[in-house]
Design an enzyme around this catalytic site. Structure first.
Site, PDB file in Angstrom:
ATOM      1  N   HIS A 355      25.246  19.559  14.147  1.00 18.26           N
ATOM      2  CA  HIS A 355      26.270  20.246  13.945  1.00 18.26           C
ATOM      3  C   HIS A 355      27.425  20.289  15.279  1.00 18.26           C
ATOM      4  CE1 HIS A 355      28.595  24.286  13.273  1.00 18.26           C
ATOM      5  NE2 HIS A 355      28.356  23.744  12.063  1.00 18.26           N
ATOM      6  N   CYS A 356      26.940  20.167  16.342  1.00 20.19           N
ATOM      7  CA  CYS A 356      27.889  19.941  17.365  1.00 20.19           C
ATOM      8  C   CYS A 356      28.757  18.756  17.314  1.00 20.19           C
ATOM      9  CB  CYS A 356      27.267  19.817  18.750  1.00 20.19           C
ATOM     10  SG  CYS A 356      26.212  21.225  19.003  1.00 20.19           S
TER      11      CYS A 356
END
Length: 362
Positions: A355-356
């Site tokens: 997600h990062c």
């Protein structure tokens, strides 16, 4: 200039349809090691799967462009924009949309997760400029939210007026120390076009972003949240997750719905960096460093929702059963999408996860 809310724009949920996803090809030696090939292959795997269901944009430098082109599907569009590292979630724009389907970006101020107080590297000017440059290249209008400091990983939206954040991150002294909780809430509501901010106390233990929300909790659909959970009372994460659960179980969203919470267990033993892995890093002056056996902020909540898939970090080895259980739980949360395991230790060694390194473009 008006705020997005005044103009009728809001941040859609990640599970709503995307035009595409933005990533940044990794090369920083202090995050990915002197030989970044393992991380580059992990990023390429993410891009390859997402390119089957949406447009993928990969930011590259002059140094990495040739390698990226060889590793990536031809459909992935390379954007020649220099950055200091590869955290697209935090340095790419946050995108908002109106009811007519028009999309605009938001450029927050970026200070490497804490600036002079506890930032992770000293030179972050390219990262700070990335959001405006991405909007320029994609021909999208961009709201200037400065001097408000925020990263995309610090917010989660349900697309229906609710924003989820952690107190540990947004109230940290390295972000907006002159603003109190009420002022920060008001700023988020205006720029994200939202009606309610839910504050939970903690993120993942030892998360060097001051505990971003995207590592601890995420909306899977309106009114439904997954929460990183710990089953070992002797682990510091146990009390942190319990405190978050206590808050969320008493909360309602902007529509008045009581939240349904699915517990998503973290790896049963901490994921730590090895001495051999530590030797691979090459840290710049002023950059946060790693020590052998340092605990990494491993969480399965750091998944990414594509148009027809959910990409889930996997840590392998002794964590195989944990990996499989995480995918099983998420398949129940996303019955209409393919839940796909992605080997992600190489990304975790950089400090974050799937997600990062991704940012959705509605």
């Amino acid at each position: 200039m008006n705020t997005p809310k005044q103009d009728g724009f809001h941040m859609p949920a990640e599970f709503e349809p995307h035009r595409g996803t933005i990533l940044i090809f990794p090369e920083r030696a202090g995050s990915w090691g002197r030989d970044a090939s393992a991380a580059q292959q992990a990023f390429a795997a993410i891009a390859a799967r997402l390119s089957q269901c949406e447009q993928v944009y990969m930011l590259v430098s002059e140094k990495t462009a040739e390698t990226a082109r060889k590793l990536l599907p031809a459909s992935v569009e390379l954007l020649h924009i220099d950055t200091d590292d590869a955290w697209a979630r935090d340095v790419a724009p946050t995108f908002v949309r109106n009811h007519a389907g028009e999309v605009r970006g938001i450029s927050w101020q970026f200070n490497a997760w804490g600036g002079d107080f506890d930032g992770l590297y000293a030179d972050y000017q390219k990262d700070d400029a990335a959001a405006d440059e991405i909007c320029r290249v994609l021909s999208l209008p961009c709201y200037n939210a400065r001097p408000f400091v925020l990263e995309g990983g610090a917010i989660h939206c349900d697309g229906e007026g609710t924003v989820l954040v952690t107190e540990a991150c947004l109230l940290s002294r390295g972000r907006n120390p002159k603003l109190d909780k009420e002022q920060i809430t008001a700023y988020l509501l205006e720029y994200l076009g939202a009606e309610k901010v839910i504050w939970i106390p903690f993120g993942i233990y030892n998360d060097e972003t001051n505990e971003h929300i995207d590592n601890i909790a995420a909306f899977t659909e309106p009114g439904k949240i997954v929460l990183a959970w710990c089953e070992n009372p002797d682990d510091p994460q146990y009390a942190m997750s319990q405190a978050d659960f206590d808050v969320l179980s008493q909360e309602t969203d902007a529509k008045g719905r009581k939240l349904q919470i699915t517990k998503l267990p973290v790896p049963h033993i901490p994921v730590c960096v090895t001495a051999e892995e530590c030797e691979e890093y090459d840290f710049a002056a002023g950059e946060d460093t790693r020590e052998p056996n340092e605990r990494l902020a491993a969480s399965y909540v750091n998944f990414y929702i594509g148009n027809d898939c959910v990409l889930v970090p996997q840590f392998g080895g002794v964590y195989k059963e944990d990996d499989a259980r995480a995918c099983e739980i998420l398949r129940e949360c996303f019955p209409a999408r393919e839940v796909l395991p992605i080997p992600a230790r190489a990304i975790l060694l950089g400090g974050g996860n799937i997600h990062c390194v991704t940012q959705q473009l509605p």
